[in-house]
Scaffold this motif. Structure first.
Motif, PDB file in Angstrom:
ATOM      1  N   LEU A 130       0.796  -1.165   0.081  1.00 50.75           N
ATOM      2  CA  LEU A 130      -0.061   0.040   0.062  1.00 50.75           C
ATOM      3  C   LEU A 130       0.775   1.333   0.036  1.00 50.75           C
ATOM      4  CD1 LEU A 130      -2.939   0.719   0.034  1.00 50.75           C
ATOM      5  CD2 LEU A 130      -2.511   1.029   2.696  1.00 50.75           C
ATOM      6  N   SER A 131       1.888   1.139   0.703  1.00 51.18           N
ATOM      7  CA  SER A 131       2.926   2.580   0.771  1.00 51.18           C
ATOM      8  C   SER A 131       3.027   3.042  -0.636  1.00 51.18           C
ATOM      9  CB  SER A 131       4.270   2.070   1.532  1.00 51.18           C
ATOM     10  OG  SER A 131       4.837   1.156   0.928  1.00 51.18           O
ATOM     11  N   LEU A 132       3.312   2.131  -1.603  1.00 48.59           N
ATOM     12  CA  LEU A 132       3.809   2.707  -2.940  1.00 48.59           C
ATOM     13  C   LEU A 132       2.631   3.056  -3.919  1.00 48.59           C
ATOM     14  CD1 LEU A 132       6.276  -0.135  -3.971  1.00 48.59           C
ATOM     15  CD2 LEU A 132       6.753   2.354  -3.421  1.00 48.59           C
ATOM     16  N   ALA A 133       1.333   3.092  -2.985  1.00 48.39           N
ATOM     17  CA  ALA A 133       0.047   3.872  -4.023  1.00 48.39           C
ATOM     18  C   ALA A 133      -0.527   4.878  -2.977  1.00 48.39           C
ATOM     19  CB  ALA A 133      -0.908   2.495  -3.646  1.00 48.39           C
ATOM     20  N   ARG A 134       0.410   5.386  -2.181  1.00 48.33           N
ATOM     21  CA  ARG A 134      -0.060   6.660  -1.272  1.00 48.33           C
ATOM     22  C   ARG A 134       0.886   7.819  -1.300  1.00 48.33           C
ATOM     23  NH1 ARG A 134      -3.928   6.125   2.335  1.00 48.33           N
ATOM     24  NH2 ARG A 134      -2.597   7.042   4.022  1.00 48.33           N
ATOM     25  N   PRO A 159       4.337  -6.231  -4.868  1.00 53.06           N
ATOM     26  CA  PRO A 159       3.345  -5.068  -5.196  1.00 53.06           C
ATOM     27  C   PRO A 159       2.201  -5.351  -4.319  1.00 53.06           C
ATOM     28  CG  PRO A 159       3.729  -6.854  -7.093  1.00 53.06           C
ATOM     29  CD  PRO A 159       4.811  -7.037  -6.174  1.00 53.06           C
ATOM     30  N   ASN A 160       1.803  -6.728  -3.970  1.00 49.61           N
ATOM     31  CA  ASN A 160       0.838  -7.080  -2.919  1.00 49.61           C
ATOM     32  C   ASN A 160      -0.569  -6.145  -3.291  1.00 49.61           C
ATOM     33  OD1 ASN A 160      -0.407  -8.513  -0.737  1.00 49.61           O
ATOM     34  ND2 ASN A 160       0.148  -6.590   0.760  1.00 49.61           N
ATOM     35  N   PHE A 161      -0.993  -6.412  -4.311  1.00 46.28           N
ATOM     36  CA  PHE A 161      -1.977  -5.334  -5.115  1.00 46.28           C
ATOM     37  C   PHE A 161      -3.268  -5.226  -4.045  1.00 46.28           C
ATOM     38  CE2 PHE A 161      -5.475  -4.023  -7.842  1.00 46.28           C
ATOM     39  CZ  PHE A 161      -4.942  -3.195  -8.781  1.00 46.28           C
ATOM     40  N   ARG A 166      -5.385   0.756  -8.403  1.00 46.21           N
ATOM     41  CA  ARG A 166      -6.194   0.816  -9.594  1.00 46.21           C
ATOM     42  C   ARG A 166      -6.011   2.237 -10.188  1.00 46.21           C
ATOM     43  NH1 ARG A 166      -8.631  -4.005 -10.646  1.00 46.21           N
ATOM     44  NH2 ARG A 166      -9.378  -5.091  -8.612  1.00 46.21           N
ATOM     45  N   ASP A 167      -5.309   3.154  -9.400  1.00 47.59           N
ATOM     46  CA  ASP A 167      -5.331   4.522  -9.989  1.00 47.59           C
ATOM     47  C   ASP A 167      -4.165   4.472 -11.090  1.00 47.59           C
ATOM     48  OD1 ASP A 167      -4.101   7.089 -10.322  1.00 47.59           O
ATOM     49  OD2 ASP A 167      -4.716   7.657  -8.252  1.00 47.59           O
ATOM     50  N   PRO A 168      -4.396   5.086 -12.139  1.00 46.65           N
ATOM     51  CA  PRO A 168      -3.506   4.871 -13.214  1.00 46.65           C
ATOM     52  C   PRO A 168      -1.964   5.514 -12.844  1.00 46.65           C
ATOM     53  CG  PRO A 168      -5.570   6.030 -14.047  1.00 46.65           C
ATOM     54  CD  PRO A 168      -5.583   5.785 -12.513  1.00 46.65           C
ATOM     55  N   VAL A 173       4.624   3.777 -11.011  1.00 46.55           N
ATOM     56  CA  VAL A 173       5.441   3.342  -9.909  1.00 46.55           C
ATOM     57  C   VAL A 173       5.617   2.002  -9.930  1.00 46.55           C
ATOM     58  CG1 VAL A 173       5.210   2.783  -7.270  1.00 46.55           C
ATOM     59  CG2 VAL A 173       4.286   4.841  -8.050  1.00 46.55           C
ATOM     60  N   PHE A 174       4.838   0.914 -10.369  1.00 47.77           N
ATOM     61  CA  PHE A 174       5.292  -0.458 -10.539  1.00 47.77           C
ATOM     62  C   PHE A 174       6.299  -0.573 -11.531  1.00 47.77           C
ATOM     63  CE2 PHE A 174       4.233  -4.235 -12.784  1.00 47.77           C
ATOM     64  CZ  PHE A 174       4.275  -5.160 -11.862  1.00 47.77           C
ATOM     65  N   ALA A 175       6.240   0.048 -12.617  1.00 44.18           N
ATOM     66  CA  ALA A 175       7.319  -0.178 -13.582  1.00 44.18           C
ATOM     67  C   ALA A 175       8.752   0.475 -13.054  1.00 44.18           C
ATOM     68  CB  ALA A 175       7.042   0.731 -14.964  1.00 44.18           C
ATOM     69  N   HIS A 176       8.622   1.575 -12.485  1.00 42.32           N
ATOM     70  CA  HIS A 176      10.013   1.858 -11.675  1.00 42.32           C
ATOM     71  C   HIS A 176      10.307   0.716 -10.789  1.00 42.32           C
ATOM     72  CE1 HIS A 176      12.686   4.871  -9.921  1.00 42.32           C
ATOM     73  NE2 HIS A 176      12.278   4.250  -8.567  1.00 42.32           N
ATOM     74  N   MET A 177       9.590   0.281 -10.039  1.00 43.08           N
ATOM     75  CA  MET A 177       9.878  -0.633  -8.892  1.00 43.08           C
ATOM     76  C   MET A 177      10.464  -2.030  -9.523  1.00 43.08           C
ATOM     77  SD  MET A 177      10.249   1.159  -6.130  1.00 43.08           S
ATOM     78  CE  MET A 177      10.847  -0.300  -5.235  1.00 43.08           C
ATOM     79  N   ALA A 178       9.560  -2.562 -10.595  1.00 39.61           N
ATOM     80  CA  ALA A 178      10.138  -3.744 -11.093  1.00 39.61           C
ATOM     81  C   ALA A 178      11.283  -3.547 -11.885  1.00 39.61           C
ATOM     82  CB  ALA A 178       8.926  -3.923 -12.190  1.00 39.61           C
ATOM     83  N   GLY A 179      11.703  -2.438 -12.453  1.00 37.06           N
ATOM     84  CA  GLY A 179      13.018  -2.038 -13.253  1.00 37.06           C
ATOM     85  C   GLY A 179      14.133  -2.042 -12.449  1.00 37.06           C
ATOM     86  N   LEU A 180      13.712  -2.188 -10.802  1.00 40.78           N
ATOM     87  CA  LEU A 180      15.017  -2.109 -10.003  1.00 40.78           C
ATOM     88  C   LEU A 180      15.512  -3.275  -9.320  1.00 40.78           C
ATOM     89  CD1 LEU A 180      14.322   1.395  -8.127  1.00 40.78           C
ATOM     90  CD2 LEU A 180      15.989   1.181  -9.993  1.00 40.78           C
ATOM     91  N   ALA A 181      14.379  -3.947  -9.399  1.00 44.22           N
ATOM     92  CA  ALA A 181      14.217  -4.989  -8.380  1.00 44.22           C
ATOM     93  C   ALA A 181      15.142  -6.312  -8.794  1.00 44.22           C
ATOM     94  CB  ALA A 181      12.649  -5.586  -8.417  1.00 44.22           C
TER      95      ALA A 181
END
Length: 311
Positions: A130-134, A159-161, A166-168, A173-181
């Motif tokens: 949730l922290s990455l959607a706030r 990600p723990n959806f 669902r906010d566009p 954020v998801f792409a940024h974190m996945a690229g670093l992970a």
């Protein structure tokens, strides 16, 4: 002598789970996905910190006490004079949530207040949920993840959806974190929400294309899990245990996976997924988001001895 800084740092949210007990009766319990992940690391003997902000009221006191009991390094936990973040758990089988936290304490986390030298001491740094959607918290955490990756740290991402994703804006954020992970844990439910137009195989392929350097742990609850690491694909059956509930099992799997690697960086994919599955199974045997100890997981493995297999 000052205690050394932790090797495992988990950023994100800690909150209070308000669990429905029937009718209008609710039970408040310390929780939060990232905080649960951190507790697993600490309870399994890895020097671990949860880096996040919580309120200064009785709910924040309960989170602080539970953090201390788990063995987390409290130097990373920030207390701020804001309202608590709450998750109302309306059902547990499967878990269903909604969140209440406008202008709440978690949003006021300040990375600049972390102990000097924390990044140099860390080996693995976790982000997610949730922290990455706030906002503005998400932006701060994305920046921290970038700096940690640039410093050569291993980045873990779960990600723990949840509905706010669902906010566009979350797609960036998801792409940024996945690229670093370097490590991504994702459930089959996460994949369906993140890639609604794709079947599971295509969704996994899309995620791996977005995260080219990441090992991916795909969890399927009672149907086991799959670890994809380079060209290795290791399947792991779920352990046969008596399930109390599945709250926090994904967090336990993530924490167990990172614990296995922090304890033994040379662990094989089969060894990694073996420990992650046993940690999740041990959590499922207890009500609520339980963080199993090393001894509990080892005992379960001795009894069940489930083996992962490559394909």
């Amino acid at each position: 002598m000052m205690t050394p800084l932790p090797s495992y740092v988990v950023f994100g949210e800690a909150l209070t789970d308000m669990v429905c007990q029937g009718g209008q009766h609710w039970l408040g319990l310390p929780g939060g996905s990232c905080w649960n992940v951190a507790r697993v690391g600490a309870r399994q003997g890895i020097p671990t910190a949860f880096a996040g902000a919580i309120s200064q009221d009785t709910l924040g006191d309960a989170l602080t006490e539970a953090s201390l009991e788990a063995g987390l390094d409290l130097r990373y936990l920030q207390r701020v004079d804001r309202s608590p973040l709450l998750a109302f758990v309306t059902a547990q089988h499967p878990p269903q949530y909604f969140f209440v936290g406008d202008d709440s304490a978690d949003l006021y986390f300040e990375p600049a207040r972390l102990p000097p030298g924390w990044r140099e001491a860390a080996r693995t740094v976790h982000f997610g949920s949730l922290s990455l959607a706030r906002e503005p918290l998400a932006g701060r955490l994305c920046a921290e993840a970038g700096q940690a990756a640039a410093a050569g740290k291993r980045i873990a991402f779960d990600p723990n959806f949840r509905e706010p994703m669902r906010d566009p804006a979350y797609a960036r954020v998801f792409a940024h974190m996945a690229g670093l992970a370097h490590y991504i844990k994702v459930s089959d439910e996460d994949l369906r929400a993140l890639y609604p137009s794709l079947d599971e195989g295509a969704a996994v392929a899309a995620l791996r294309a977005m995260a080219p350097k990441a090992a991916v742990l795909l969890t399927r609850g009672a149907h086991g899990m799959t670890l994809l690491q380079g060209d290795d694909i290791v399947e792991q059956r779920a352990l046969p245990v008596e399930v109390s509930d599945t709250v926090g099992c994904g967090d336990a799997a993530m924490g167990g996976w990172m614990t296995a690697l922090l304890r033994n960086p040379a662990a094989t994919p089969a060894e990694q997924v073996h420990w992650a599955a046993a940690t999740a199974a041990a959590a499922a045997m207890r009500s609520g988001a339980y963080a199993p100890t090393t001894e509990e997981v080892a005992d379960l493995l001795r009894e069940a001895r489930p083996l992962g297999y490559a394909r």
